[in-house]
Design an enzyme around this catalytic site. Sequence first.
Site, PDB file in Angstrom:
ATOM      1  N   GLY A 166       0.824  -1.216   0.000  1.00 16.25           N
ATOM      2  CA  GLY A 166       0.000   0.000   0.000  1.00 16.25           C
ATOM      3  C   GLY A 166       0.850   1.255   0.000  1.00 16.25           C
ATOM      4  O   GLY A 166       0.547   2.224  -0.706  1.00 16.25           O
ATOM      5  N   ASP A 167       1.930   1.245   0.770  1.00 17.27           N
ATOM      6  CA  ASP A 167       2.836   2.395   0.798  1.00 17.27           C
ATOM      7  C   ASP A 167       3.517   2.586  -0.553  1.00 17.27           C
ATOM      8  O   ASP A 167       3.630   3.706  -1.056  1.00 17.27           O
ATOM      9  CB  ASP A 167       3.899   2.200   1.879  1.00 17.27           C
ATOM     10  CG  ASP A 167       3.328   2.305   3.279  1.00 17.27           C
ATOM     11  OD1 ASP A 167       2.882   3.396   3.653  1.00 17.27           O
ATOM     12  OD2 ASP A 167       3.322   1.296   3.989  1.00 17.27           O
ATOM     13  N   SER A 168       3.991   1.493  -1.134  1.00 20.39           N
ATOM     14  CA  SER A 168       4.717   1.597  -2.400  1.00 20.39           C
ATOM     15  C   SER A 168       3.805   2.035  -3.534  1.00 20.39           C
ATOM     16  O   SER A 168       4.204   2.831  -4.391  1.00 20.39           O
ATOM     17  CB  SER A 168       5.378   0.255  -2.729  1.00 20.39           C
ATOM     18  OG  SER A 168       6.280  -0.116  -1.710  1.00 20.39           O
ATOM     19  N   ALA A 171       3.312   5.680  -3.173  1.00 18.49           N
ATOM     20  CA  ALA A 171       4.513   6.390  -3.603  1.00 18.49           C
ATOM     21  C   ALA A 171       4.561   6.514  -5.122  1.00 18.49           C
ATOM     22  O   ALA A 171       4.899   7.575  -5.664  1.00 18.49           O
ATOM     23  CB  ALA A 171       5.757   5.667  -3.097  1.00 18.49           C
TER      24      ALA A 171
END
Length: 392
Positions: A166-168, A171
């Site tokens: 989810g973070d990647s 980003a």
Amino acid sequence: MQALQGIKVIELGQLIAGPFAGKTLADFGADVIKVEPPGIGDPLRKWRLLRDGTSVWWEVQSRNKRSVELDLRTSEGQKDVKALLTEADVLIENFKPGTMEDWGLGWDVLHALNPRLIMLRISGYGQTGPYRQKPGFGVLGEAMGGLRNLTGEPGRVPVRCGISIGDSLSALHGAIGVLLALYHRDARGGEGQMIDVALYESVFNMMESLLPEFDAFGAIRGRAGSALPGIAPTNAYRCSDGGYALIAGNGDSIFKRLMAAIQRPDLEHDAALAQNDGRVARVNELDHAIEAWTLTKTLDEVLAVLDAARVPAGRVYTVEDIARDPQYLAREMIVDQVTTLGDTVKVPGIVPKLSATPGQIVHPAPTLGQHTTEIVGSSGWPERHEREAENV
């Protein structure tokens, strides 16, 4: 000349989402200045496996960046960041909404300070809406975005995919937003703008037909293990040596080649299986037929037969497989990177591959505050130099 050479980025974020966006820009030539809390730095420096006291993950996430120590909770630190932002192109932050405003660094203030500035804001739920103040991590964004409910075996606990996807994803959406905003500003004569990226929205954007199928048919898609519901045949099939062959025989012509390879002419020439909808109706029959064949062969034997038949197939790679694979090596996706301490560590290469302006690793991840004096000096803050000289 790299694609983003001459673009100055100030990275205020920590851990994964904001810094991964910064890494993506830095790999293609942007001058990314990472602002870190004095004495502590980005917590990622201490995440997972450490060598010489520093995470080897840090070497990937912060390569090509410069590090400055500033305390954003103090008026002096806020003043120094504003000085940096007067000549910056991009600001990246991934704090909880309202934090930047509390520090006097909200969008309205910064846009007035530098109308050309592009501000990328990554948060769990976005800068607006009833959930904006809730703390958000990648795992929560993955769940709210719909991914977690699809991951795992039917009837069992939903599982995570093993990384902070989810973070990647956030980003990468953020990096795309930065490039769009730079084009609007520089090619269209516009001003800077604010980019609002939410973790759950970045995940939800990848959910393919999930919503329209619910709207049109009331279908609620759930966990399906290694299969891909609605597309057949594609699955992981056991082999005689205990390995699993991933086989994607879902293209119409590919399906015929697959059936010929496993010596099932009855299925190859069955008109009802000529297109995907007919195959989906009989997916269990097809999976059983394919696995009955793979169980008679080792994984390597299965892959050799299917490669010869031009059927997409592969193995489940471990990181050991990746590190030795000739395709990875041929495309420079395994790179030896020298750290600031002189050690060597293998890191992932640069994606995507550009023919005219390829990305490159120019320098390793910085030590904490390594470039503070250099950047402060180049920014022309004599009063700061005087204070530093008095403290020596």
